[in-house]
Design a protein around this motif. Sequence first.
Motif, PDB file in Angstrom:
ATOM      1  N   LEU A 136       0.855  -1.011   0.112  1.00  9.07           N
ATOM      2  CA  LEU A 136       0.022  -0.131  -0.091  1.00  9.07           C
ATOM      3  C   LEU A 136       1.033   1.213   0.046  1.00  9.07           C
ATOM      4  N   LEU A 137       1.929   1.202   0.713  1.00  9.68           N
ATOM      5  CA  LEU A 137       2.772   2.281   0.702  1.00  9.68           C
ATOM      6  C   LEU A 137       3.560   2.682  -0.607  1.00  9.68           C
ATOM      7  N   GLU A 138       3.732   1.367  -1.221  1.00 11.23           N
ATOM      8  CA  GLU A 138       4.498   1.463  -2.440  1.00 11.23           C
ATOM      9  C   GLU A 138       3.581   2.086  -3.536  1.00 11.23           C
ATOM     10  N   THR A 139       2.284   1.663  -3.493  1.00 11.56           N
ATOM     11  CA  THR A 139       1.203   2.270  -4.421  1.00 11.56           C
ATOM     12  C   THR A 139       1.111   3.740  -4.278  1.00 11.56           C
ATOM     13  N   ALA A 140       1.327   4.069  -3.025  1.00 15.62           N
ATOM     14  CA  ALA A 140       0.997   5.739  -2.699  1.00 15.62           C
ATOM     15  C   ALA A 140       2.256   6.171  -3.037  1.00 15.62           C
ATOM     16  N   SER A 141       3.193   5.691  -3.749  1.00 22.50           N
ATOM     17  CA  SER A 141       4.529   6.444  -3.997  1.00 22.50           C
ATOM     18  C   SER A 141       5.458   6.766  -2.649  1.00 22.50           C
ATOM     19  N   ILE A 142       5.202   6.002  -1.784  1.00 20.69           N
ATOM     20  CA  ILE A 142       6.344   6.334  -0.691  1.00 20.69           C
ATOM     21  C   ILE A 142       7.502   5.270  -0.969  1.00 20.69           C
ATOM     22  N   GLN A 143       8.738   5.877  -1.031  1.00 16.80           N
ATOM     23  CA  GLN A 143       9.583   5.410  -1.198  1.00 16.80           C
ATOM     24  C   GLN A 143      10.661   4.817  -0.098  1.00 16.80           C
ATOM     25  N   TRP A 144      10.275   5.271   1.211  1.00 17.98           N
ATOM     26  CA  TRP A 144      11.243   4.703   2.175  1.00 17.98           C
ATOM     27  C   TRP A 144      10.123   4.516   3.631  1.00 17.98           C
ATOM     28  N   VAL A 145      10.481   3.475   4.221  1.00 20.31           N
ATOM     29  CA  VAL A 145       9.708   3.353   5.529  1.00 20.31           C
ATOM     30  C   VAL A 145      10.614   2.996   6.499  1.00 20.31           C
ATOM     31  N   SER A 146      10.329   3.705   7.784  1.00 19.36           N
ATOM     32  CA  SER A 146      11.295   3.587   8.697  1.00 19.36           C
ATOM     33  C   SER A 146      10.371   3.149  10.149  1.00 19.36           C
ATOM     34  N   ASP A 147       9.922   2.067  10.190  1.00 23.73           N
ATOM     35  CA  ASP A 147       9.244   1.593  11.587  1.00 23.73           C
ATOM     36  C   ASP A 147       9.624   0.150  11.965  1.00 23.73           C
ATOM     37  N   GLU A 148      10.935  -0.248  11.688  1.00 19.75           N
ATOM     38  CA  GLU A 148      11.218  -1.536  12.458  1.00 19.75           C
ATOM     39  C   GLU A 148      12.415  -1.276  13.184  1.00 19.75           C
ATOM     40  N   VAL A 149      12.131  -1.641  14.525  1.00 19.39           N
ATOM     41  CA  VAL A 149      13.147  -1.389  15.646  1.00 19.39           C
ATOM     42  C   VAL A 149      14.013  -2.766  15.511  1.00 19.39           C
ATOM     43  N   ASN A 150      15.250  -2.698  14.999  1.00 20.52           N
ATOM     44  CA  ASN A 150      16.044  -3.646  15.184  1.00 20.52           C
ATOM     45  C   ASN A 150      17.595  -3.404  15.597  1.00 20.52           C
ATOM     46  N   SER A 151      18.043  -3.458  16.666  1.00 20.68           N
ATOM     47  CA  SER A 151      19.405  -2.960  16.839  1.00 20.68           C
ATOM     48  C   SER A 151      20.573  -3.595  15.955  1.00 20.68           C
ATOM     49  N   THR A 152      20.344  -4.966  15.374  1.00 17.61           N
ATOM     50  CA  THR A 152      21.443  -5.914  14.804  1.00 17.61           C
ATOM     51  C   THR A 152      21.449  -5.324  13.291  1.00 17.61           C
ATOM     52  N   LYS A 153      20.511  -4.612  12.821  1.00 11.83           N
ATOM     53  CA  LYS A 153      20.564  -4.352  11.403  1.00 11.83           C
ATOM     54  C   LYS A 153      21.051  -3.008  11.141  1.00 11.83           C
ATOM     55  N   LEU A 154      22.207  -2.889  10.395  1.00 11.55           N
ATOM     56  CA  LEU A 154      22.993  -1.706  10.159  1.00 11.55           C
ATOM     57  C   LEU A 154      22.950  -0.929   9.288  1.00 11.55           C
ATOM     58  N   SER A 155      22.087  -1.078   8.149  1.00 12.97           N
ATOM     59  CA  SER A 155      21.572  -0.371   7.026  1.00 12.97           C
ATOM     60  C   SER A 155      20.275  -0.686   6.740  1.00 12.97           C
ATOM     61  N   TRP A 156      19.881  -0.030   5.463  1.00 16.45           N
ATOM     62  CA  TRP A 156      18.710  -0.082   4.841  1.00 16.45           C
ATOM     63  C   TRP A 156      18.572  -1.325   4.050  1.00 16.45           C
ATOM     64  N   GLU A 157      17.446  -1.828   3.664  1.00 13.89           N
ATOM     65  CA  GLU A 157      17.215  -2.877   2.976  1.00 13.89           C
ATOM     66  C   GLU A 157      15.858  -2.736   2.111  1.00 13.89           C
ATOM     67  N   SER A 158      15.893  -3.425   0.860  1.00 15.72           N
ATOM     68  CA  SER A 158      14.766  -3.218   0.101  1.00 15.72           C
ATOM     69  C   SER A 158      13.551  -4.134   0.287  1.00 15.72           C
TER      70      SER A 158
END
Length: 257
Positions: A136-158
């Motif tokens: 739904l976000l992609e359909t609305a032309s949102i390109q980035w989402v930031s709502d996963e809390v995860n201390s082990t992930k060091l960068s973005w992912e697709s």
Amino acid sequence: MVCVTGDVHQRSYRGTDTPFSPCSEVELAIKYADIAARYGIRITLFLTGKACLEESERVKQLADMSHCEIGGHTFAAFRDPWSKIYKKIFGTPWGREAHQRGDIEKTIESIQSVTGKRISVWRNHSYIRTADTPRLLETASIQWVSDEVNSTKLSWESLSPKLRSLPINVSPDHEHLLHGKYQHGKAKPSKLEGRVSITEWGKQVQEKVQSVSEADGIATILVHPLCMEIADGMIAFEDLCKFLQPFNNCWVSQAAS
């Protein structure tokens, strides 16, 4: 690289921290943005659509700041009647797909009507998502989402060809900070487990930023204007900005570059 983010709710929102400040979250966001500007820190602020409609002039002031990126944070942080009904029926305020789609579209339109800019970044209130959310976000032309809390992930992912996720990998303030009603003597001990003083939280954040930076990652921080204000009048936030000044910093939308 460091990415400083914050969430800003509408004046009519009645959250656990609301009673502890006479100022609205949008007012505090301006103070927060002014502090960040003094140290050359770019910030991404996720606003509810209703915050834009309730305080349009102040939101316009925020959006006009060259170092401030505006993102979406649902329309009313699930304080609308349908979200409350769906929460009871389905166990999630998003409820039916049509409701979530409509909320996303309404939020985008509300922000654009006030700021004149179409947003490309998003954070769900309380990190609440469903299996439908990325599509739904992609359909609305949102390109980035930031709502996963995860201390082990060091960068973005697709998440899909057109949607990327930037995890929050530094301890969020609201859940980990002794502030507001979450204080010794004001809450049950079980409610305070894992919470630390503003001084200790600031130290932990600095240590995490340093370690992520040394690993060539992106240290993504969630630090709320309201939490920072009621904790100590944003003194710790200014100290954090001073600490972050030597690091490269970016908006959420710049994380891939």
